[in-house]
Design a protein around this motif. Sequence first.
Motif, PDB file in Angstrom:
ATOM      1  N   SER A 198       1.051  -1.184   0.109  1.00 21.90           N
ATOM      2  CA  SER A 198       0.036   0.132   0.135  1.00 21.90           C
ATOM      3  C   SER A 198       0.946   1.294   0.019  1.00 21.90           C
ATOM      4  O   SER A 198       0.351   2.536   0.342  1.00 21.90           O
ATOM      5  CB  SER A 198      -0.874   0.132   1.293  1.00 21.90           C
ATOM      6  OG  SER A 198      -0.185  -0.014   2.410  1.00 21.90           O
TER       7      SER A 198
ATOM      8  N   HIS B 231      -7.839  -0.242  -3.116  1.00 24.81           N
ATOM      9  CA  HIS B 231      -9.266  -0.133  -2.300  1.00 24.81           C
ATOM     10  C   HIS B 231      -9.236   0.616  -1.008  1.00 24.81           C
ATOM     11  O   HIS B 231     -10.142   1.139  -0.665  1.00 24.81           O
ATOM     12  CB  HIS B 231      -9.802  -1.491  -2.128  1.00 24.81           C
ATOM     13  CG  HIS B 231      -9.058  -2.527  -1.317  1.00 24.81           C
ATOM     14  ND1 HIS B 231      -7.591  -2.556  -1.537  1.00 24.81           N
ATOM     15  CD2 HIS B 231      -9.291  -3.097  -0.217  1.00 24.81           C
ATOM     16  CE1 HIS B 231      -7.279  -3.867  -0.681  1.00 24.81           C
ATOM     17  NE2 HIS B 231      -8.228  -3.669   0.196  1.00 24.81           N
ATOM     18  N   PHE B 232      -8.269   1.003  -0.586  1.00 21.35           N
ATOM     19  CA  PHE B 232      -8.062   1.635   0.859  1.00 21.35           C
ATOM     20  C   PHE B 232      -6.792   2.635   0.850  1.00 21.35           C
ATOM     21  O   PHE B 232      -6.574   3.337   2.059  1.00 21.35           O
ATOM     22  CB  PHE B 232      -8.200   0.717   1.959  1.00 21.35           C
ATOM     23  CG  PHE B 232      -6.862  -0.029   2.332  1.00 21.35           C
ATOM     24  CD1 PHE B 232      -5.881   0.639   2.898  1.00 21.35           C
ATOM     25  CD2 PHE B 232      -6.619  -1.396   1.943  1.00 21.35           C
ATOM     26  CE1 PHE B 232      -4.767  -0.115   3.521  1.00 21.35           C
ATOM     27  CE2 PHE B 232      -5.636  -2.126   2.260  1.00 21.35           C
ATOM     28  CZ  PHE B 232      -4.566  -1.625   2.954  1.00 21.35           C
TER      29      PHE B 232
ATOM     30  N   ASN C 120     -12.459  -0.535  -5.492  1.00 18.32           N
ATOM     31  CA  ASN C 120     -14.055  -0.648  -4.880  1.00 18.32           C
ATOM     32  C   ASN C 120     -14.902  -0.497  -6.095  1.00 18.32           C
ATOM     33  O   ASN C 120     -14.791   0.202  -7.096  1.00 18.32           O
ATOM     34  CB  ASN C 120     -14.238   0.387  -3.964  1.00 18.32           C
ATOM     35  CG  ASN C 120     -13.121   0.138  -2.610  1.00 18.32           C
ATOM     36  OD1 ASN C 120     -13.180  -0.528  -1.920  1.00 18.32           O
ATOM     37  ND2 ASN C 120     -12.361   1.476  -2.514  1.00 18.32           N
TER      38      ASN C 120
ATOM     39  N   ARG D 261     -18.108   3.450   6.828  1.00 17.82           N
ATOM     40  CA  ARG D 261     -16.849   3.581   7.043  1.00 17.82           C
ATOM     41  C   ARG D 261     -16.247   4.357   8.116  1.00 17.82           C
ATOM     42  O   ARG D 261     -15.417   4.253   9.047  1.00 17.82           O
ATOM     43  CB  ARG D 261     -16.020   3.746   5.637  1.00 17.82           C
ATOM     44  CG  ARG D 261     -14.743   3.679   5.846  1.00 17.82           C
ATOM     45  CD  ARG D 261     -14.051   2.159   5.842  1.00 17.82           C
ATOM     46  NE  ARG D 261     -14.401   1.401   4.791  1.00 17.82           N
ATOM     47  CZ  ARG D 261     -13.523   1.131   3.876  1.00 17.82           C
ATOM     48  NH1 ARG D 261     -12.513   2.026   3.815  1.00 17.82           N
ATOM     49  NH2 ARG D 261     -13.974   0.351   2.949  1.00 17.82           N
TER      50      ARG D 261
ATOM     51  N   MET E 207      -9.800   7.470   1.514  1.00 17.71           N
ATOM     52  CA  MET E 207      -9.445   5.974   1.436  1.00 17.71           C
ATOM     53  C   MET E 207     -10.022   5.383   0.248  1.00 17.71           C
ATOM     54  O   MET E 207      -9.662   4.389  -0.298  1.00 17.71           O
ATOM     55  CB  MET E 207      -9.398   5.398   2.660  1.00 17.71           C
ATOM     56  CG  MET E 207      -8.622   5.798   3.642  1.00 17.71           C
ATOM     57  SD  MET E 207      -8.819   5.075   5.513  1.00 17.71           S
ATOM     58  CE  MET E 207      -8.239   3.291   5.181  1.00 17.71           C
ATOM     59  N   LEU E 208     -11.383   5.685   0.105  1.00 15.94           N
ATOM     60  CA  LEU E 208     -12.190   5.177  -1.006  1.00 15.94           C
ATOM     61  C   LEU E 208     -12.078   5.838  -2.208  1.00 15.94           C
ATOM     62  O   LEU E 208     -13.013   5.800  -2.934  1.00 15.94           O
ATOM     63  CB  LEU E 208     -13.706   5.117  -0.349  1.00 15.94           C
ATOM     64  CG  LEU E 208     -14.014   4.371   0.755  1.00 15.94           C
ATOM     65  CD1 LEU E 208     -15.473   4.461   1.447  1.00 15.94           C
ATOM     66  CD2 LEU E 208     -13.791   2.646   0.641  1.00 15.94           C
TER      67      LEU E 208
ATOM     68  N   SER F  45     -13.030  -4.848  -4.792  1.00 16.50           N
ATOM     69  CA  SER F  45     -13.693  -4.977  -3.248  1.00 16.50           C
ATOM     70  C   SER F  45     -15.442  -4.472  -3.533  1.00 16.50           C
ATOM     71  O   SER F  45     -15.482  -3.382  -3.721  1.00 16.50           O
ATOM     72  CB  SER F  45     -12.969  -3.804  -2.404  1.00 16.50           C
ATOM     73  OG  SER F  45     -13.637  -3.892  -1.193  1.00 16.50           O
TER      74      SER F  45
ATOM     75  N   GLN G 128     -18.511  -3.070  -2.570  1.00 18.03           N
ATOM     76  CA  GLN G 128     -19.333  -2.193  -1.614  1.00 18.03           C
ATOM     77  C   GLN G 128     -20.610  -2.166  -1.869  1.00 18.03           C
ATOM     78  O   GLN G 128     -21.076  -2.262  -3.090  1.00 18.03           O
ATOM     79  CB  GLN G 128     -18.470  -0.833  -1.583  1.00 18.03           C
ATOM     80  CG  GLN G 128     -16.974  -0.872  -1.404  1.00 18.03           C
ATOM     81  CD  GLN G 128     -16.529  -1.249  -0.086  1.00 18.03           C
ATOM     82  OE1 GLN G 128     -17.360  -0.823   0.848  1.00 18.03           O
ATOM     83  NE2 GLN G 128     -15.487  -1.996   0.175  1.00 18.03           N
TER      84      GLN G 128
END
Length: 330
Positions: free
Chosen positions: A171, A191-192, A224, A245, A277-278, A308, A310
């Motif tokens: 990351s 994704h984060f 995401n 979140r 983060m998204l 991911s 959501q």
Amino acid sequence: MTARPNLSLIDFCTVYDGEKFSDSIARSVRLAQRAEQLGYSRIWYSEHHNMRHIVSSAPAVLIAHIAAQTQSIRLGAGGVMLPNHAPYVIAEQFGTLAEMHPDRIDLGVGRAPGTDMNTLGRALRRSRDAAERFPEDILELHGYLSGNSRIPGVTAIPGTGTNVPIYVLGSSMYGAQLAAHLGAPYVFAGHFAPTHLEAATSHYRENFQPSELGSEPYCIAAVNVVLDQDHAAAQEQMRQVERRRVRAMVGRNGASISEEQLDALVASPQGRQIIDMLRYTAVGTPEEAVEYLEDFTKLAGADELMISLQGSTDEKASTSMEMLAQAWGL
């Protein structure tokens, strides 16, 4: 037209309010079975500890259970937090999986703890310098799985000769630099952790050194997805995902805060940081999502996308999986 990359999934095995842990595990089985039918390439499960809404604390056990109830989809860890374990034990675990389910098992490894510092030090008993051995631990692990143990007289049984593919998770720039140096496949957690996506994936490709772990660069980028047949409905789902979140990041007291208090948290600098983060999220109709993901693929230089899912509810996230598969042409 250039062929679209394969799509895979990451499943966090979420436990929703009012559910038992077994409910989450059963849902993950159903998700894998349906993903297999739809044509997704693989599903990975990530090691987390002491998180009341995530039950993927033992990826190898979970993978064994799901693999026994599917036929062909690849299953793996995304990932095992390697400094929490002896590489030898992980080689035995994933070697066992590979013997039971040949050519279906992946092993992504990360160096983060996957938990809070109290759990890390007192329950997992991980030493403070464990992460510093991460590069050496990867090579030791590869030695066991390839049949070339780096410790004389020690063989992983089962494990030896299974050649379970090892992926380096990252990351930040560290993971990209390490994966390139080791010649390993690389997975970026877009994704984060959006900040270093372009720099990390570019560095990986430009500096890749072929090795026994990989002959050429292979990059998976996680992203995401929030889909609905109606654009406005997808946007509302995303708003609910963001609020959930932020509430989760409050910790164990998150469930007790009011909607007005949550409004203030969402609008705060800390709340906006959590929502950022998204940043890499495909939101909209299936057609809009396809366009977004094609652009994201180019941005990340990705050979494969790991989705991911959501959604404001589990049902809506599952519907997103169905719609995306059809729109992507799996």
